[in-house]
Structure formats: structure tokens, C-alpha cells
Design a protein around this motif. Structure first.
Motif, PDB file in Angstrom:
ATOM      1  N   LEU A  99       0.829  -1.210   0.000  1.00 21.70           N
ATOM      2  CA  LEU A  99       0.000   0.000   0.000  1.00 21.70           C
ATOM      3  C   LEU A  99       0.864   1.259   0.000  1.00 21.70           C
ATOM      4  O   LEU A  99       0.532   2.257  -0.652  1.00 21.70           O
ATOM      5  CB  LEU A  99      -0.935  -0.003   1.218  1.00 21.70           C
ATOM      6  N   ILE A 100       1.966   1.220   0.723  1.00 21.49           N
ATOM      7  CA  ILE A 100       2.848   2.397   0.779  1.00 21.49           C
ATOM      8  C   ILE A 100       3.483   2.636  -0.596  1.00 21.49           C
ATOM      9  O   ILE A 100       3.536   3.769  -1.073  1.00 21.49           O
ATOM     10  CB  ILE A 100       3.915   2.217   1.879  1.00 21.49           C
ATOM     11  N   ARG A 101       3.912   1.565  -1.216  1.00 21.90           N
ATOM     12  CA  ARG A 101       4.545   1.726  -2.539  1.00 21.90           C
ATOM     13  C   ARG A 101       3.577   2.364  -3.540  1.00 21.90           C
ATOM     14  O   ARG A 101       3.983   3.142  -4.395  1.00 21.90           O
ATOM     15  CB  ARG A 101       5.046   0.385  -3.066  1.00 21.90           C
ATOM     16  N   LEU A 102       2.285   2.026  -3.396  1.00 23.34           N
ATOM     17  CA  LEU A 102       1.300   2.595  -4.317  1.00 23.34           C
ATOM     18  C   LEU A 102       1.263   4.117  -4.264  1.00 23.34           C
ATOM     19  O   LEU A 102       0.910   4.777  -5.233  1.00 23.34           O
ATOM     20  CB  LEU A 102      -0.103   2.071  -3.977  1.00 23.34           C
ATOM     21  N   THR A 103       1.616   4.669  -3.100  1.00 24.58           N
ATOM     22  CA  THR A 103       1.568   6.136  -2.970  1.00 24.58           C
ATOM     23  C   THR A 103       2.846   6.770  -3.505  1.00 24.58           C
ATOM     24  O   THR A 103       2.979   7.989  -3.475  1.00 24.58           O
ATOM     25  CB  THR A 103       1.418   6.562  -1.502  1.00 24.58           C
ATOM     26  N   GLY A 104       3.805   5.951  -3.906  1.00 26.28           N
ATOM     27  CA  GLY A 104       5.073   6.491  -4.391  1.00 26.28           C
ATOM     28  C   GLY A 104       6.122   6.518  -3.304  1.00 26.28           C
ATOM     29  O   GLY A 104       7.306   6.668  -3.582  1.00 26.28           O
ATOM     30  N   ALA A 105       5.727   6.393  -2.048  1.00 31.16           N
ATOM     31  CA  ALA A 105       6.695   6.409  -0.959  1.00 31.16           C
ATOM     32  C   ALA A 105       7.396   5.051  -0.869  1.00 31.16           C
ATOM     33  O   ALA A 105       6.968   4.077  -1.480  1.00 31.16           O
ATOM     34  CB  ALA A 105       5.994   6.732   0.355  1.00 31.16           C
TER      35      ALA A 105
END
Ligand code: SF4
Ligand code: SF4
Ligand code: SF4
Ligand code: SF4
Lengths: 278, 580
Positions: free
Chosen positions: A174-180
């Protein structure tokens, strides 16, 4: 998609930003949230009476069941509590009948139809990474965060059925989805210390600080949280020091920012408690 | 006799009226002073014990000055109008109750201004005022009916919204409702009687027509019998039209200036119809006098006892709302907070709205402990602050109050819902401080006061002495069942993954046992030794041990059980203040 939103006690009184950002994000993602008058998830009563704990939790489930809805909660501890109550009810017929009697006074009943879901798996699996990815407009590239699942999301895994308890990946995805970027940090699966705050504050703070130091040493710029207890514990464990060495960011705020929602609707400027200072 | 209404002037001796009035007024003022002095005397919370009376009075003066001359004056005026007069907070929560309250507030205030203070207010504002003219006849009946309807609606709502939760005691609530009802009933009866009374007619006729001769007054009597409801027992309708014609002329000449047709008195007039058959009897017994005495003295009784009945909230709640408006919560000093808490004890309406929505209400019901409910907790907080709880000497009360205080989740719903705008969140926190100071802290604290071994010895010493029902079956099924721990191979995995063990070694908050040792004691049948142990009470319920146990034992679930069991069993052998 429609859920009864279970906020628990901590979010409305201490972390309204989590409610705001959860609603804002889910609204944008097309999830309908229904507000029912729930009570305490039961967790505090576990130290007093197992049965009272299950009655309180089951009452919530019965209320959702009456409305024909599954429960979605952004609070990891509430999630654990409600899931636990279900497993106690399923394994103990005698307890079930006593709880049924207690609920019958109010004309409600628990039959197990209602599912309890935590926000993160709903985002990752029910809404799905594709839909989420499509909703991201302003990726937060470069931000390094430490994903804090919260004990009761992961363990006991047979009750929580959330993710692999030893090597979870939901939050990282989920974090990767935000670009972070999620960092690897050795103490990730440790407790945040919050449950001990009332009974043994120094120990609680020590546990929290150990995690914060670990996250920082692992290169994180912020804690990324999905539970009001962890979130507030990290913040208050650093209160008093000149300035927080590492701040906590609610996942819903991170996601909301990446989806291009404005800061206000995500509660990024909201005071900590809505009760005080009113 | 500026205060007395005309009818009182005519009937009651001046001195009697005045003595009674000023006596009850004096009692009321003294009572109000005494009750409000509590707002500066009563100390709720450890921080309140640290401030002095002069600091609290100083905070009052400063607060009043900033309120009056500061930037928030408009805010306060707004609160005056919306919160105090229109009961905005109640409107936002429960509309039917709001209507009930508003009816009482409006009806009562208007009756007070138009009727009780008619000589001071109405006469001055409306020079042609006579209590027996339209629209005053109608209005008086209306305002009274508003109060009655309001009270009825509130009781109905209380019944309709019954929650099955124990409601908090409302001392004098019924007594006060009865007194208010009595004032209204005597008022209506007095008016009804005077409408129907021939005696009253003749008294007036003597004064304004100069005669009491029934024959001479015949036409006027005919008009008053048929149109004004006087119950002459020697007259029968219908009357000849010329008699009525003549009667109307007499009426216009002598009476019309002060008397409108009484049918608009929509309560008293129908009552007067019911009274008509016994009017002669009532006239004989001078009901006009004693009903007036009852009415007036009931009002005086209400006035004199106001500070000591439920009606005191009519003073305390507006003050509480205005204090809230005077500054943001954060801005109150310790002295200001101390006074606000004491005020909150008086301003609680005992409405139970907080109880109905309290997050732990289901726990209160299931544990059979009403002290989990905010309204009960508020009363207990007051009882603890003024020493009543400790003086009562009933240990069990203290324990139950503490259980309620420490199970509160601080969800803030009660504070949000309270129509009196009380900062309950602050009160709960202060109350918990007081409980801890009185030797009634949270379980984790009082258990900590003795080492595990001492608790086990206390249990042994008490064995057989107390007959506390064994809660094992419902409360601790795992720890009572060998199968749930006998498979433990003492591998220490649980201990190795436990963050409390790890951090307590590092931080020098040493635990006495480890999870593995707790399991071992269970295997050895020494469960009592675990109940007061630091490990059991410091367990963070992180479920690392349970998740990682190679034998699949439910270590954390057992820890939780042991705490519940300990709260129960150690609580039974614990005495108040010791250990502390
Ligand atoms: S703050 Fe405590 S007393 Fe108030 S509603 Fe919540 S649980 Fe009940
Ligand atoms: S605390 Fe407030 S809501 Fe609760 S009974 Fe008192 S006035 Fe009503
Ligand atoms: S991990 Fe399990 S088997 Fe090993 S000591 Fe702990 S409870 Fe016993
Ligand atoms: S649940 Fe308790 S005993 Fe088990 S590892 Fe966590 S803190 Fe230790």
C-alpha cells in the motif's frame, strides 16, 4: 461497497484526523460508510471479565448484523478485539448462549453473519491495488516511511487472518502505491507500548522509544501508522523533546495526499483532540 | 405592596404577605449563596487541592473581567441567547426533550413576568392591563398549560427512552414536580372558582354598581350567568332578550372595562363548568381565600427551597454554559478548572443522556456496576470530593466506583452529548486522580503494591474465609483447564520474543517472572503465585508469545485471563487503603 464504520473510542476523541482522512479517501474510492451507534469494542474489559468483554464486542457485531452490514475499522486494536470476540464465541457454545441472553435484553442477536475488516486489507484486497493505483495522482516519491502494522492486526494470525504474521507485505504494498518507500526495520513487528501506558508508563515509553529509534536508524523519515493507539503513542513518546525526531503519518493521510486530496479534508491541520479546546 | 398582584392585595393582610415573601426570598438568597459557595470550596482532583480559595476567587474575578470586557463578549451574548434561552445543546441531541424543556422554561418565565410580577412588569408595559381582560386570561392559561405539557413530555420521553440502565438518583425531582404541579393546580382552580362564584360577582357588583340586590342586578346576572359562567343557583336560562339587552347595557357601563368573556381561559373555564355544581359550597367555605393562600404559599415554598431542589439547575446550568463560552477550554487556569468541576457537580441535570450513549454502557449492564455510567460517576466523583464516599465506609462502594472510573475509555461522547455543556472528560480525569489518592487506583497499580508472593500468601490466609464465588469457569476457562498449558515444553520461545521481558531488562524495570515461568507455575498448579506478578500485569498483549509458541499455546489469552482473575480474587482479599 458498503460498510458500517467502527471508529472505536480513541479516534473520535483523540485523533479526528484519522476519521476525516479515512472518510475522505474511502469516499473518493467509492466506498459507502454507514454510521451506527456502536459501543466500546470491549478491549478494556478483558482485564476484568472475559464475558463482559465478549458481550460488549458482540453487541457491536449484532448491531451491524441488524443493519445487514460488515464492519470496517481503521483501529487495529478494535479490529483485534472484535475478531477475538468472534473466535471466543465460535469456540465456546456455553459462552455463546450466555452472550445471546445478554443481547436478547435489547432485542438483538449475534449469529456470525457480520465480517470484521481492518482498513488496510480492505484497501489492498477488496478495493484492490489496481483501483488504488489508478486513483493516485500525486505520488509522494522519495518519502521513506516505516510501516507500523500494530500487533493486533497481525497476531494471533489464526484470529486476525490479516497477513503473514512473520513477514507481512500488505502495508508495504500500500505504501509503494503512494510512491513512498517502505524501509526495512528490525523492530517492525514489536509492540508500540501503548497498552501499558496506563499501567506502567515508563515501560510503555521505553518500548515506544526503542521502536522510534530503530525506525530512524533504518532511514525512515516518518512512521506510517494505521492504528490510533500506535500513532498517538509514537507522538507522545516524543513529546517534550525539543522537536519530534520522527513524525507519524497516518496511512490514510499519505494515501489521500497521493490521491490529490487537499490537506484540510485529510485533517492535516486538525488539532489533536476535538473535545479539548472546543 | 408593589409586588403583589391585585387579587392578593385584596385578600391577604399586607404584613403576612410581606413577611412570608421576604422570609422566603431571604432563604432563597442565603441558599443560593451557600450552594454557589461550593463552587469555590469543593475540590475535585489533585490539582484542585493545590489551589487556594483566594486563587479561585481571583480566577473568578479575572474570568468575569475578561468575559465582560474582552474579545469574547459577542460570543458570550450568543451563548446567552442560543445556549441558555434556546437550549441549543439539547436541541442538537434530543428534540422532544428540548421541546419539553423549552415549554417549561418559556411557560414558567412568562408566568413569572406577566402574572407573578404583574404589578412590576405587565402593568408598567401595558397600562390597560387587567388580569381578567383578553388576552391575559388566555395567555395565563396558555403559559400554565405549556409548563404542564413540558413536564408531561419530559416524563413521557424518560419512559419512552428507557434504556434498562439504572438511572441515577434524582433527589427531590418528584417532590419538586409535585410542588410545581400544585402551584399550577391551585392557580387554575382559583381562577375557575372565581369565574363560577356568585359571591365574587356580588362583591364586584357592590364595588362597581353600588348594589347587591339580586332583583336590581337581575339583568346583569342574566348576562353573567349565560356569558361569563357565573353559577347562580336561582337563575335558569334562557333569559328574555330584553333582560339580556338591559344586562348588556349594565355590563358595558360597569364591568366591560375590566372583564372579558372567560371562555378564552381554556383550562380554567372548563374547570369552572365542572365546579359549577359545588360552587355554592365552595363559596360558603371561602375557597377564594384558601385557594389563594395555598397558591401563594406554595410559590413561596418553591422560592425558599429552590436552592436545595432540582430547580437549582436553572441557576447552575446557565452559569455553566456561560462559563464555557467565556473562554476556550484550554484557557482555564488550574484554579478556574477547579471551580468549573465543582460547578459541574451542581449543573448536572441527571438527564441520563450521557448514560444512554456511553461507550461502556453495555459493560455497566453486564457487570452490574452503574458506576461505569457517566451520570452515576459524576455523583460519585462529588461524593468522593466532599468526603461522603469515604465516610460511608462501605468498601464495596469504593471498589465499584473505582472500577467504573478506570473502565471509562475517555471516548468523549458524554462530554459531547451533555446538554449542560459539562467538561466531563476533565472531571473523569480529576476523579481518577482523587481515587488514586484515596487508595483506590487502577488495578494495575494496587496489585503492584505487593509482590506476587505476598498476594499468594494473602490468598492462602483468606482461603475458606470468604465465599466469593469461584469465577473460574466463566472468567478463566483456559487457566483452569490443564489442557491449555500442559503441553508447554519450557522452550522459552515466548520469553525470547516478549518485548516486555526484553525492554524491562534494558530499562531496569525488571519483571519478576517470564511468560515461560508463568506457564510453568500453571503446570505446577501454582496459579495463585502468578496473579499478582509483574509479568502478568505488565504484559502488553502483543501476542508475540502466542504467535510463536511451538506448541500453539495461547499464552497471551492466558495472561489476559489471569489479570481478570486477579482483579476478582485479589480484589476480594484486598482492603481499602492497604496496600497503597
Ligand atoms: S468518556 Fe467514559 S463515561 Fe464518557 S461516554 Fe465515554 S466511556 Fe462513557
Ligand atoms: S452529565 Fe450532562 S448528560 Fe449526563 S446526566 Fe448530567 S447533565 Fe445529563
Ligand atoms: S513458547 Fe510455548 S512451549 Fe515454549 S515455553 Fe512458552 S508457552 Fe511453553
Ligand atoms: S503478549 Fe505479553 S507476554 Fe506475550 S510477548 Fe507480548 S508482552 Fe510478552
Amino acid at each position: 461497497m458498503k460498510y458500517a464504520l467502527f471508529l472505536g473510542c480513541k479516534i473520535p476523541s483523540r485523533l479526528p484526523a484519522y476519521e476525516l482522512s479515512t472518510r475522505a479517501v474511502l469516499l473518493r474510492l467509492g466506498v459507502t460508510l454507514v454510521d451506527l451507534e456502536f459501543n466500546c469494542c470491549g478491549y478494556p474489559a478483558r482485564n476484568v471479565s472475559r464475558e463482559a468483554f465478549v458481550v460488549a464486542a458482540a453487541r457491536n457485531l449484532a448491531i451491524a448484523e441488524r443493519a445487514g452490514l460488515d464492519v470496517l475499522t481503521p483501529c487495529t486494536c478494535c479490529f483485534g478485539s472484535l475478531r477475538h470476540a468472534i473466535s471466543f464465541l465460535e469456540e465456546d457454545p456455553e459462552l455463546r448462549s450466555r452472550v445471546s441472553q445478554a443481547l436478547a435484553v435489547e432485542g438483538i442477536a449475534w449469529s456470525g453473519k457480520t465480517e470484521v475488516e481492518h482498513l488496510l486489507p480492505v484497501l489492498a484486497r477488496t478495493i484492490g491495488v489496481d483501483a488504488l493505483g489508478a486513483a493516485v495522482r500525486a505520488p509522494r516519491a522519495g518519502l521513506r516511511v516505516a510501516a507500523q502494522y500494530g500487533c493486533h492486526a497481525l497476531r494471533p494470525s489464526n484470529v486476525a487472518r490479516f497477513d503473514n504474521p512473520l513477514a507481512p507485505t500488505t502495508f508495504e504494498t500500500l505504501i509503494r502505491l503512494t510512491g513512498a518507500t517502505p524501509v526495512d526495520w528490525p523492530r517492525q513487528l514489536d509492540c508500540c507500548g501503548d497498552p501499558l501506558h496506563e499501567s506502567n508508563a515508563p515501560l510503555s515509553e521505553h518500548i515506544a522509544r526503542a521502536k522510534i529509534a530503530d525506525a530512524k536508524a533504518s532511514g525512515a523519515e516518518a512512521m506510517c501508522t494505521a492504528c490510533p493507539h500506535c500513532h498517538l503513542r509514537f507522538d507522545s513518546a516524543q513529546a517534550g523533546s525539543p522537536k519530534p525526531s520522527i513524525r507519524s503519518l497516518l496511512y490514510t493521510q499519505l494515501l489521500g495526499l497521493a490521491m490529490g486530496l487537499d490537506e484540510k479534508s485529510l485533517g492535516l491541520e486538525c488539532p489533536e483532540s476535538p473535545i479539548r479546546g472546543r | 405592596m408593589a409586588l403583589a398582584a391585585t387579587s392578593v392585595k385584596k385578600t391577604m393582610p399586607h404584613t403576612l404577605f410581606h413577611t412570608a415573601l421576604y422570609a422566603s426570598l431571604a432563604l432563597c438568597v442565603l441558599g443560593l449563596l451557600w450552594r454557589s459557595s461550593a463552587w469555590f470550596r469543593v475540590r475535585v482532583g489533585p490539582d484542585a487541592r493545590a489551589v487556594t480559595l483566594s486563587q479561585r476567587l481571583g480566577a473568578l474575578l479575572r474570568g468575569t473581567a475578561t468575559a465582560l470586557f474582552g474579545a469574547r463578549v459577542l460570543h458570550i451574548l450568543g451563548a446567552c441567547f442560543l445556549d441558555v434561552l434556546l437550549l441549543r445543546r439539547l436541541f442538537a441531541r434530543e428534540k422532544p426533550r428540548w421541546l419539553g424543556h423549552l415549554l417549561i422554561l418559556a411557560g414558567f418565565t412568562l408566568l413569572l413576568l406577566m402574572h407573578a410580577f404583574e404589578a412590576l412588569v405587565t402593568v408598567k408595559l401595558f397600562p390597560g392591563y387587567e388580569s381578567t381582560l383578553a388576552p391575559y386570561l388566555f395567555l395565563r392559561n396558555l403559559f400554565g398549560a405549556m409548563v404542564v405539557a413540558g413536564i408531561a413530555l419530559l416524563y413521557f420521553e424518560r419512559w419512552r427512552r428507557r434504556t434498562g440502565l439504572v438511572s441515577v438518583r434524582r433527589p427531590m425531582a418528584a417532590a419538586f414536580a409535585v410542588l410545581l404541579g400544585f402551584v399550577l393546580a391551585t392557580g387554575y382552580l382559583l381562577e375557575a372558582h372565581k369565574i363560577a362564584s356568585p359571591q365574587a360577582f356580588y362583591r364586584m357588583a357592590k364595588r362597581y354598581s353600588g348594589t347587591t340586590d339580586p332583583g336590581e342586578l337581575m339583568p346583569l346576572r342574566a348576562v353573567w350567568a349565560s356569558e361569563f359562567g357565573v353559577a347562580f343557583d336561582d337563575l335558569k336560562e334562557p333569559f328574555a332578550s330584553n333582560v339580556m339587552e338591559r344586562g348588556r347595557q349594565m355590563h358595558d357601563a360597569d364591568c366591560a372595562g375590566c372583564h372579558a368573556k372567560p371562555a378564552s381561559a381554556f383550562v380554567s373555564y372548563p374547570v369552572s363548568r365542572l365546579l359549577a355544581p359545588v360552587t355554592a359550597l365552595l363559596d360558603k367555605g371561602r375557597a377564594d381565600i384558601w385557594l389563594l393562600y395555598l397558591h401563594v404559599f406554595a410559590c413561596f415554598l418553591g422560592l425558599a427551597t429552590l436552592p436545595f431542589t432540582r430547580f437549582f439547575h436553572a441557576v447552575a446550568v446557565p452559569i455553566s454554559l456561560l462559563v464555557n463560552a467565556s473562554a476556550p477550554n484550554r484557557a482555564f487556569s488550574a484554579a478556574g478548572r477547579a471551580s468549573r468541576r465543582a460547578l459541574a457537580l451542581d449543573a448536572c441535570l441527571r438527564c441520563g443522556i450521557c448514560d444512554a450513549h456511553c461507550s461502556v454502557a453495555p459493560l455497566a449492564r453486564h457487570l452490574g456496576n452503574p458506576y461505569l455510567l457517566p451520570s452515576h460517576k459524576l455523583v460519585a466523583t462529588g461524593a468522593l470530593a466532599n468526603g461522603r464516599l469515604l465516610r460511608s465506609g462501605r468498601e464495596s462502594d469504593g471498589f465499584r466506583v473505582a472500577e467504573g472510573a478506570f473502565l471509562c475509555t475517555d471516548c468523549g461522547r458524554c462530554t459531547n452529548d451533555c446538554p449542560a455543556g459539562l467538561d466531563l472528560e476533565d472531571l473523569w480525569q480529576a476523579g481518577r486522580g482523587d481515587l488514586a489518592a484515596a487508595g483506590l487506583p487502577a488495578p494495575a497499580q494496587w496489585v503492584r503494591a505487593l509482590p506476587a508472593l505476598a498476594w499468594a500468601e494473602a490468598l492462602e490466609a483468606a482461603a475458606g474465609q470468604h465465599t466469593a464465588t469461584d469465577p473460574d469457569a466463566s472468567c478463566a476457562p483456559l487457566s483452569a483447564d490443564r489442557r491449555s498449558f500442559s503441553r508447554c515444553v519450557q522452550c522459552q520461545t515466548c520469553t525470547n520474543v516478549c518485548p516486555v521481558v526484553a525492554q524491562s531488562i534494558a530499562a531496569d524495570h525488571r519483571v519478576d517472572l517470564t511468560p515461560q515461568k508463568v506457564m510453568n507455575l500453571l503446570r505446577l498448579g501454582l496459579r495463585d503465585l502468578t496473579l499478582g506478578s509483574r509479568m502478568v500485569w505488565d504484559c502488553a498483549t502483543c501476542y508475540q508469545c502466542q504467535e510463536n509458541c511451538p506448541e500453539g499455546l495461547r499464552v497471551t489469552d492466558i495472561m489476559c485471563e489471569l489479570r481478570a482473575l486477579a482483579a476478582h480474587r485479589l480484589g476480594a482479599v484486598r482492603s481499602w487503603k492497604a496496600p497503597s
